[in-house]
Design a protein around this motif. Structure first.
Motif, PDB file in Angstrom:
ATOM      1  N   TRP A  21       5.038  55.211 -58.950  1.00 33.00           N
ATOM      2  CA  TRP A  21       5.715  54.596 -57.807  1.00 33.00           C
ATOM      3  C   TRP A  21       4.760  54.516 -56.612  1.00 33.00           C
ATOM      4  CZ3 TRP A  21       8.937  59.380 -58.886  1.00 33.00           C
ATOM      5  CH2 TRP A  21       9.760  59.182 -60.009  1.00 33.00           C
ATOM      6  N   SER A  22       5.170  53.758 -55.595  1.00 32.93           N
ATOM      7  CA  SER A  22       4.350  53.655 -54.379  1.00 32.93           C
ATOM      8  C   SER A  22       4.824  54.633 -53.311  1.00 32.93           C
ATOM      9  CB  SER A  22       4.356  52.228 -53.847  1.00 32.93           C
ATOM     10  OG  SER A  22       5.681  51.767 -53.639  1.00 32.93           O
ATOM     11  N   ALA A  23       6.049  54.523 -52.857  1.00 30.91           N
ATOM     12  CA  ALA A  23       6.566  55.419 -51.814  1.00 30.91           C
ATOM     13  C   ALA A  23       8.003  55.763 -52.124  1.00 30.91           C
ATOM     14  CB  ALA A  23       6.465  54.770 -50.438  1.00 30.91           C
ATOM     15  N   GLY A  24       8.198  56.814 -52.923  1.00 28.21           N
ATOM     16  CA  GLY A  24       9.535  57.233 -53.303  1.00 28.21           C
ATOM     17  C   GLY A  24       9.882  56.830 -54.720  1.00 28.21           C
ATOM     18  N   ALA A  25      10.814  57.555 -55.319  1.00 27.06           N
ATOM     19  CA  ALA A  25      11.220  57.310 -56.696  1.00 27.06           C
ATOM     20  C   ALA A  25      11.780  55.913 -56.851  1.00 27.06           C
ATOM     21  CB  ALA A  25      12.262  58.344 -57.125  1.00 27.06           C
ATOM     22  N   GLY A  26      11.318  55.194 -57.872  1.00 26.35           N
ATOM     23  CA  GLY A  26      11.817  53.867 -58.169  1.00 26.35           C
ATOM     24  C   GLY A  26      11.146  52.746 -57.409  1.00 26.35           C
ATOM     25  N   SER A  27      10.280  53.053 -56.470  1.00 25.12           N
ATOM     26  CA  SER A  27       9.610  51.999 -55.710  1.00 25.12           C
ATOM     27  C   SER A  27       8.538  51.325 -56.574  1.00 25.12           C
ATOM     28  CB  SER A  27       8.983  52.571 -54.444  1.00 25.12           C
ATOM     29  OG  SER A  27       8.073  53.614 -54.758  1.00 25.12           O
ATOM     30  N   PRO A  28       8.225  50.047 -56.290  1.00 26.20           N
ATOM     31  CA  PRO A  28       7.207  49.361 -57.092  1.00 26.20           C
ATOM     32  C   PRO A  28       5.854  50.059 -56.965  1.00 26.20           C
ATOM     33  CG  PRO A  28       8.442  47.807 -55.723  1.00 26.20           C
ATOM     34  CD  PRO A  28       8.814  49.179 -55.257  1.00 26.20           C
ATOM     35  N   PRO A  29       5.109  50.166 -58.046  1.00 28.60           N
ATOM     36  CA  PRO A  29       3.820  50.864 -57.989  1.00 28.60           C
ATOM     37  C   PRO A  29       2.745  50.008 -57.324  1.00 28.60           C
ATOM     38  CG  PRO A  29       4.124  49.917 -60.155  1.00 28.60           C
ATOM     39  CD  PRO A  29       5.408  49.654 -59.406  1.00 28.60           C
ATOM     40  N   ALA A  30       1.674  50.666 -56.932  1.00 28.49           N
ATOM     41  CA  ALA A  30       0.513  49.914 -56.440  1.00 28.49           C
ATOM     42  C   ALA A  30      -0.075  49.071 -57.560  1.00 28.49           C
ATOM     43  CB  ALA A  30      -0.534  50.880 -55.887  1.00 28.49           C
ATOM     44  N   TYR A  31      -0.054  49.609 -58.783  1.00 26.03           N
ATOM     45  CA  TYR A  31      -0.609  48.925 -59.941  1.00 26.03           C
ATOM     46  C   TYR A  31       0.391  48.956 -61.092  1.00 26.03           C
ATOM     47  CZ  TYR A  31      -4.975  49.898 -57.435  1.00 26.03           C
ATOM     48  OH  TYR A  31      -5.962  49.991 -56.485  1.00 26.03           O
ATOM     49  N   THR A  32       0.677  47.798 -61.655  1.00 28.24           N
ATOM     50  CA  THR A  32       1.509  47.767 -62.852  1.00 28.24           C
ATOM     51  C   THR A  32       0.643  48.107 -64.070  1.00 28.24           C
ATOM     52  OG1 THR A  32       1.096  45.432 -63.363  1.00 28.24           O
ATOM     53  CG2 THR A  32       2.901  45.934 -61.823  1.00 28.24           C
ATOM     54  N   ASP A  33       1.287  48.444 -65.162  1.00 35.44           N
ATOM     55  CA  ASP A  33       0.560  48.757 -66.386  1.00 35.44           C
ATOM     56  C   ASP A  33      -0.291  47.571 -66.832  1.00 35.44           C
ATOM     57  OD1 ASP A  33       1.685  51.271 -66.418  1.00 35.44           O
ATOM     58  OD2 ASP A  33       3.234  50.769 -67.883  1.00 35.44           O
ATOM     59  N   ASP A  34       0.251  46.360 -66.717  1.00 33.52           N
ATOM     60  CA  ASP A  34      -0.492  45.164 -67.139  1.00 33.52           C
ATOM     61  C   ASP A  34      -1.726  44.947 -66.270  1.00 33.52           C
ATOM     62  OD1 ASP A  34       1.319  44.683 -69.154  1.00 33.52           O
ATOM     63  OD2 ASP A  34       2.420  43.140 -68.060  1.00 33.52           O
ATOM     64  N   GLU A  35      -1.593  45.198 -64.959  1.00 33.31           N
ATOM     65  CA  GLU A  35      -2.739  45.022 -64.059  1.00 33.31           C
ATOM     66  C   GLU A  35      -3.838  46.036 -64.384  1.00 33.31           C
ATOM     67  OE1 GLU A  35       0.198  43.503 -60.464  1.00 33.31           O
ATOM     68  OE2 GLU A  35      -0.837  45.431 -60.291  1.00 33.31           O
ATOM     69  N   VAL A  36      -3.431  47.258 -64.664  1.00 35.47           N
ATOM     70  CA  VAL A  36      -4.414  48.285 -65.019  1.00 35.47           C
ATOM     71  C   VAL A  36      -5.090  47.935 -66.341  1.00 35.47           C
ATOM     72  CG1 VAL A  36      -4.697  50.698 -65.688  1.00 35.47           C
ATOM     73  CG2 VAL A  36      -3.262  50.103 -63.728  1.00 35.47           C
ATOM     74  N   ALA A  37      -4.317  47.481 -67.314  1.00 39.99           N
ATOM     75  CA  ALA A  37      -4.882  47.108 -68.616  1.00 39.99           C
ATOM     76  C   ALA A  37      -5.917  46.002 -68.465  1.00 39.99           C
ATOM     77  CB  ALA A  37      -3.771  46.679 -69.564  1.00 39.99           C
ATOM     78  N   ALA A  38      -5.671  45.062 -67.561  1.00 40.45           N
ATOM     79  CA  ALA A  38      -6.614  43.973 -67.337  1.00 40.45           C
ATOM     80  C   ALA A  38      -7.924  44.488 -66.747  1.00 40.45           C
ATOM     81  CB  ALA A  38      -5.999  42.917 -66.424  1.00 40.45           C
ATOM     82  N   VAL A  39      -7.841  45.445 -65.821  1.00 34.94           N
ATOM     83  CA  VAL A  39      -9.046  46.038 -65.226  1.00 34.94           C
ATOM     84  C   VAL A  39      -9.848  46.774 -66.295  1.00 34.94           C
ATOM     85  CG1 VAL A  39      -9.877  47.798 -63.618  1.00 34.94           C
ATOM     86  CG2 VAL A  39      -8.073  46.216 -62.915  1.00 34.94           C
ATOM     87  N   VAL A  40      -9.171  47.545 -67.124  1.00 35.37           N
ATOM     88  CA  VAL A  40      -9.846  48.286 -68.191  1.00 35.37           C
ATOM     89  C   VAL A  40     -10.519  47.320 -69.163  1.00 35.37           C
ATOM     90  CG1 VAL A  40      -9.488  49.820 -70.164  1.00 35.37           C
ATOM     91  CG2 VAL A  40      -8.347  50.292 -67.981  1.00 35.37           C
ATOM     92  N   ALA A  41      -9.812  46.262 -69.553  1.00 37.18           N
ATOM     93  CA  ALA A  41     -10.350  45.311 -70.527  1.00 37.18           C
ATOM     94  C   ALA A  41     -11.576  44.586 -69.994  1.00 37.18           C
ATOM     95  CB  ALA A  41      -9.262  44.309 -70.911  1.00 37.18           C
ATOM     96  N   ALA A  42     -11.619  44.359 -68.686  1.00 35.92           N
ATOM     97  CA  ALA A  42     -12.733  43.614 -68.092  1.00 35.92           C
ATOM     98  C   ALA A  42     -13.946  44.482 -67.799  1.00 35.92           C
ATOM     99  CB  ALA A  42     -12.270  42.937 -66.802  1.00 35.92           C
TER     100      ALA A  42
END
Length: 297
Positions: free
Chosen positions: A237-258
């Protein structure tokens, strides 16, 4: 944690007349340069030091935070990198160091590794360092996004307790206001420490740094030039439970793949952005990831 507990304090003069204050607590590991977040100070690492007293840690207040003088010109990632290199030089650390950065500190760390790869052994990024897909697109939006931080600056806080209460209520809702490490960390923000005072944070520097991070290609360019082993620990999460994260799993996967195998990533569930470092469980996870970096040599 107090400045004295670091064991070594350096006042690093800069060519423009500024002074950057840095501390080192020697340990049994190779040296680790720790870079704090946008509105924090060197005392962000209180939890990490408590979790792993053996880490040889170097931490400075970024310019415009804590005891370090604000810049007279615009604050930028490149400027922070120059300051961090000056800190390492002042402490006699000419060999490559491991670098850990949280939030803005992660972006400074990546810029440091891209600018001076010969000074960096590895990067440990804690919910920062990789460009965010969902981000403000104007300075006005940035000022609105960080209004909770700049709102602190208008008050002469009567005591530490009132300041802690404000920070938890407006910025970091999952932190424990009774946590003694939080008191140690936030006391360094205030002119009179535990007796309160104005917040030692330059509002212009905060927005300048956010603008360089979010409104330019600086961070993306640095990430493309990365050439050292890098680990990213990102919060659910970003700020508090349930809040949108700074990075989604898909965004992180793209960084790792690149990254051609340079970057690995791990999700820290049940924690928000602040909690990655500023909680006992988050600090334990951060230390575990940092120790993997230290094991690289």
């Amino acid at each position: 944690m107090t400045a004295g507990e670091f064991g070594e304090h350096a006042e690093v003069g800069r060519p423009d007349g500024r002074v950057v204050h840095a501390w080192r607590r020697p340990g049994s590991t190779r040296p680790v340069l720790a870079v704090h977040g946008l509105s924090s100070t060197s005392r962000l690492w209180t939890w990490l030091l408590a979790e792993d007293p053996d880490v040889d840690l170097v931490a400075a207040d970024l310019s415009g935070r804590g005891l370090s003088t604000p810049r007279s010109d615009a604050s930028t990632l490149a400027g922070h990198v120059e300051d961090q290199l000056a800190v390492l030089d002042a402490l006699g650390l000419r060999e490559p160091v491991h670098v850990v950065g949280m939030s803005l500190g992660g972006f400074v760390a990546v810029q440091l590794a891209a600018t001076a790869p010969e000074r960096v052994r590895s990067l440990t990024l804690l919910d920062g360092g990789s460009p965010m897909v969902r981000r403000p697109t104007s300075r006005d939006q940035l000022e609105a996004a960080f209004a909770d931080r700049t709102a602190r600056l208008a008050t002469d806080w009567p005591d530490l307790a009132s300041y802690v209460e404000f920070v938890v209520a407006h910025t970091a809702p999952l932190l424990d206001p009774a946590d003694p490490h939080l008191a140690t960390c936030l006391a360094h923000d205030l002119e009179r420490g535990r007796d309160g005072g104005r917040v030692r944070l330059d509002g212009r520097a905060l927005v300048d740094d956010a603008a360089d991070t979010f409104l330019t290609d600086t961070a993306a360019d640095a990430l493309r030039r990365l050439a050292v082993p890098t680990q990213l620990l990102h919060a659910e999460w970003s700020a508090g439970a349930g809040s949108p994260p700074a990075y989604t799993d898909d965004e992180v996967a793209a960084v790792v793949a690149a990254s051609d195998g340079l970057v690995t990533a791990e999700l820290l569930p049940g924690h928000d952005h602040a909690g990655v470092v500023m909680t006992a469980s988050g600090a334990a996870a951060s230390v575990r990831v940092l120790r993997r970096s230290l094991a690289t040599g």
